[in-house]
Design a protein around this motif. Sequence first.
Motif, PDB file in Angstrom:
ATOM      1  N   GLN A   1      -5.074  19.269 -16.068  1.00 49.40           N
ATOM      2  CA  GLN A   1      -4.566  19.408 -14.710  1.00 49.40           C
ATOM      3  C   GLN A   1      -3.419  20.421 -14.708  1.00 49.40           C
ATOM      4  O   GLN A   1      -2.587  20.418 -15.621  1.00 49.40           O
ATOM      5  CB  GLN A   1      -4.062  18.073 -14.166  1.00 49.40           C
ATOM      6  CG  GLN A   1      -5.169  17.085 -13.826  1.00 49.40           C
ATOM      7  CD  GLN A   1      -5.954  17.516 -12.601  1.00 49.40           C
ATOM      8  OE1 GLN A   1      -5.385  17.975 -11.608  1.00 49.40           O
ATOM      9  NE2 GLN A   1      -7.267  17.366 -12.656  1.00 49.40           N
TER      10      GLN A   1
ATOM     11  N   HIS B   1      -0.291  22.115 -12.296  1.00 43.29           N
ATOM     12  CA  HIS B   1       0.541  22.019 -11.097  1.00 43.29           C
ATOM     13  C   HIS B   1       1.584  23.132 -11.173  1.00 43.29           C
ATOM     14  O   HIS B   1       2.431  23.121 -12.073  1.00 43.29           O
ATOM     15  CB  HIS B   1       1.242  20.662 -11.019  1.00 43.29           C
ATOM     16  CG  HIS B   1       0.318  19.492 -11.166  1.00 43.29           C
ATOM     17  ND1 HIS B   1      -0.387  18.962 -10.115  1.00 43.29           N
ATOM     18  CD2 HIS B   1      -0.020  18.764 -12.259  1.00 43.29           C
ATOM     19  CE1 HIS B   1      -1.122  17.938 -10.540  1.00 43.29           C
ATOM     20  NE2 HIS B   1      -0.909  17.799 -11.838  1.00 43.29           N
TER      21      HIS B   1
ATOM     22  N   LEU C   1       4.750  24.262 -10.112  1.00 42.77           N
ATOM     23  CA  LEU C   1       5.902  23.642  -9.457  1.00 42.77           C
ATOM     24  C   LEU C   1       6.641  24.628  -8.558  1.00 42.77           C
ATOM     25  O   LEU C   1       7.154  24.250  -7.506  1.00 42.77           O
ATOM     26  CB  LEU C   1       6.858  23.069 -10.505  1.00 42.77           C
ATOM     27  CG  LEU C   1       6.256  22.119 -11.543  1.00 42.77           C
ATOM     28  CD1 LEU C   1       7.357  21.582 -12.450  1.00 42.77           C
ATOM     29  CD2 LEU C   1       5.491  20.979 -10.892  1.00 42.77           C
TER      30      LEU C   1
ATOM     31  N   THR D   1       5.553  25.836 -14.294  1.00 44.38           N
ATOM     32  CA  THR D   1       4.212  25.276 -14.156  1.00 44.38           C
ATOM     33  C   THR D   1       4.042  24.121 -15.124  1.00 44.38           C
ATOM     34  O   THR D   1       4.426  24.221 -16.296  1.00 44.38           O
ATOM     35  CB  THR D   1       3.144  26.358 -14.448  1.00 44.38           C
ATOM     36  OG1 THR D   1       3.249  27.395 -13.479  1.00 44.38           O
ATOM     37  CG2 THR D   1       1.739  25.777 -14.406  1.00 44.38           C
TER      38      THR D   1
ATOM     39  N   GLU E   1      10.131  17.567  -8.599  1.00 40.60           N
ATOM     40  CA  GLU E   1       8.716  17.920  -8.474  1.00 40.60           C
ATOM     41  C   GLU E   1       7.856  17.064  -9.396  1.00 40.60           C
ATOM     42  O   GLU E   1       6.751  16.639  -9.025  1.00 40.60           O
ATOM     43  CB  GLU E   1       8.508  19.407  -8.773  1.00 40.60           C
ATOM     44  CG  GLU E   1       9.164  20.354  -7.785  1.00 40.60           C
ATOM     45  CD  GLU E   1       8.615  20.223  -6.373  1.00 40.60           C
ATOM     46  OE1 GLU E   1       7.496  19.706  -6.200  1.00 40.60           O
ATOM     47  OE2 GLU E   1       9.309  20.652  -5.421  1.00 40.60           O
TER      48      GLU E   1
ATOM     49  N   LEU F   1       4.716  13.984  -8.752  1.00 38.42           N
ATOM     50  CA  LEU F   1       3.442  13.944  -9.460  1.00 38.42           C
ATOM     51  C   LEU F   1       3.286  12.683 -10.300  1.00 38.42           C
ATOM     52  O   LEU F   1       2.295  12.530 -11.015  1.00 38.42           O
ATOM     53  CB  LEU F   1       3.304  15.181 -10.356  1.00 38.42           C
ATOM     54  CG  LEU F   1       3.304  16.525  -9.630  1.00 38.42           C
ATOM     55  CD1 LEU F   1       3.412  17.670 -10.623  1.00 38.42           C
ATOM     56  CD2 LEU F   1       2.045  16.679  -8.781  1.00 38.42           C
TER      57      LEU F   1
ATOM     58  N   TYR G   1      -6.308  29.140  -4.894  1.00 39.97           N
ATOM     59  CA  TYR G   1      -5.183  28.317  -4.464  1.00 39.97           C
ATOM     60  C   TYR G   1      -3.949  29.210  -4.399  1.00 39.97           C
ATOM     61  O   TYR G   1      -3.724  30.036  -5.277  1.00 39.97           O
ATOM     62  CB  TYR G   1      -4.927  27.171  -5.448  1.00 39.97           C
ATOM     63  CG  TYR G   1      -6.103  26.261  -5.662  1.00 39.97           C
ATOM     64  CD1 TYR G   1      -6.259  25.103  -4.906  1.00 39.97           C
ATOM     65  CD2 TYR G   1      -7.069  26.564  -6.621  1.00 39.97           C
ATOM     66  CE1 TYR G   1      -7.346  24.262  -5.103  1.00 39.97           C
ATOM     67  CE2 TYR G   1      -8.161  25.733  -6.815  1.00 39.97           C
ATOM     68  CZ  TYR G   1      -8.297  24.591  -6.060  1.00 39.97           C
ATOM     69  OH  TYR G   1      -9.377  23.769  -6.245  1.00 39.97           O
TER      70      TYR G   1
ATOM     71  N   THR H   1       0.227  29.718  -4.381  1.00 44.26           N
ATOM     72  CA  THR H   1       1.437  29.092  -4.917  1.00 44.26           C
ATOM     73  C   THR H   1       2.623  29.515  -4.066  1.00 44.26           C
ATOM     74  O   THR H   1       2.564  30.513  -3.338  1.00 44.26           O
ATOM     75  CB  THR H   1       1.671  29.502  -6.379  1.00 44.26           C
ATOM     76  OG1 THR H   1       1.879  30.916  -6.449  1.00 44.26           O
ATOM     77  CG2 THR H   1       0.471  29.122  -7.249  1.00 44.26           C
TER      78      THR H   1
ATOM     79  N   CYS I   1       5.310  22.581  -4.733  1.00 42.11           N
ATOM     80  CA  CYS I   1       4.302  22.517  -5.781  1.00 42.11           C
ATOM     81  C   CYS I   1       2.916  22.824  -5.218  1.00 42.11           C
ATOM     82  O   CYS I   1       2.600  22.488  -4.076  1.00 42.11           O
ATOM     83  CB  CYS I   1       4.329  21.128  -6.414  1.00 42.11           C
ATOM     84  SG  CYS I   1       3.104  20.873  -7.727  1.00 42.11           S
TER      85      CYS I   1
ATOM     86  N   SER J   1      -1.193  22.313  -6.339  1.00 35.25           N
ATOM     87  CA  SER J   1      -2.083  21.624  -7.281  1.00 35.25           C
ATOM     88  C   SER J   1      -3.536  21.858  -6.884  1.00 35.25           C
ATOM     89  O   SER J   1      -3.832  22.189  -5.731  1.00 35.25           O
ATOM     90  CB  SER J   1      -1.796  20.122  -7.299  1.00 35.25           C
ATOM     91  OG  SER J   1      -0.456  19.862  -7.705  1.00 35.25           O
TER      92      SER J   1
ATOM     93  N   ASP K   1      -5.878  19.750  -6.424  1.00 36.42           N
ATOM     94  CA  ASP K   1      -6.473  18.733  -5.553  1.00 36.42           C
ATOM     95  C   ASP K   1      -6.039  18.897  -4.106  1.00 36.42           C
ATOM     96  O   ASP K   1      -6.334  18.057  -3.266  1.00 36.42           O
ATOM     97  CB  ASP K   1      -6.152  17.330  -6.050  1.00 36.42           C
ATOM     98  CG  ASP K   1      -4.655  17.091  -6.221  1.00 36.42           C
ATOM     99  OD1 ASP K   1      -3.883  18.025  -5.954  1.00 36.42           O
ATOM    100  OD2 ASP K   1      -4.279  15.989  -6.640  1.00 36.42           O
ATOM    101  N   GLU K   2      -5.319  19.983  -3.799  1.00 38.85           N
ATOM    102  CA  GLU K   2      -4.863  20.175  -2.414  1.00 38.85           C
ATOM    103  C   GLU K   2      -5.968  20.779  -1.561  1.00 38.85           C
ATOM    104  O   GLU K   2      -6.791  21.545  -2.040  1.00 38.85           O
ATOM    105  CB  GLU K   2      -3.630  21.096  -2.395  1.00 38.85           C
ATOM    106  CG  GLU K   2      -2.413  20.461  -3.027  1.00 38.85           C
ATOM    107  CD  GLU K   2      -1.196  21.367  -2.990  1.00 38.85           C
ATOM    108  OE1 GLU K   2      -1.369  22.595  -2.817  1.00 38.85           O
ATOM    109  OE2 GLU K   2      -0.080  20.862  -3.119  1.00 38.85           O
TER     110      GLU K   2
END
Length: 258
Positions: A2, A4, A6, A15, A38, A42, A246, A248, A253, A255, A257-258
């Motif tokens: 995973q 993320h 940040l 990150t 952050e 999570l 995605y 940034t 943050c 991720s 899954d957004e």
Amino acid sequence: MQVHVLASGSKGNATLLQGKDANILIDAGISTRRIKQELAKLGTGLEALDGILLTHEHRDHIAGLTTLTKRYRLPVYTRPDTWLSMTLKDTIPPECCRDLNNSLDLGSLKIEPFAISHDAADPVGFNFFEDACKCSVVTDLGFVTDSVKRALSLSDIMVLEANHDLDMLKNGSYPWSLKQRIMSNRGHLSNMDAGWTLARLDRKNRTDVFLAHLSQENNRPDIAKNTVSSILAEQGCEVGEDVRLYLTYPDRCASMDE
């Protein structure tokens, strides 16, 4: 694995990469307080980190290191020449300073740095491997060399720089000397460069790509995403299926899954 992001941008970069049994922070260019906040969102904390990897010594990638290492005594890995060029090295506990060579294993994660083109001492991107999954992190590069293309090929997850829109940069308020630096082969990657890089890479059936290090002065998230998407679509790539993009941000943050 995973990922993320940040925070990403000229004001600070950090990150989080989470493997099955290891948590790695890539760069620490924001405050310890903010990193802690952050991570809490999570569901994790600084005490869960197994180490920090640094891409290079510029302040927006290392600003939080002093407090982070003094309070949490986390090991920090980077190239020997990066340590030599780092102005705040003397503020970091010596036992936290680790040289990064050709590879590093942390838990089940295998980490391989690769050289990139940027105006720093010995800047690197990173490849992370766990089981059959590969993640590549590469920002702050002015030019994608053949060796960088090979390093990025067949990645499942990628954090790739899309720093500026060329027209916005050329017509913007920066002094010409700074514009030249950003556009140089040792500067930063434009939206168009990021798009063509992705279009020309060997890819798996699907790749998740974070567009990172967006300039607040010379770019906009919608422009970055539209430019990269247009190039990919023109080259026969189905955006949203073959490549999922995605964005940034400098202040929150991002991720998958957004």
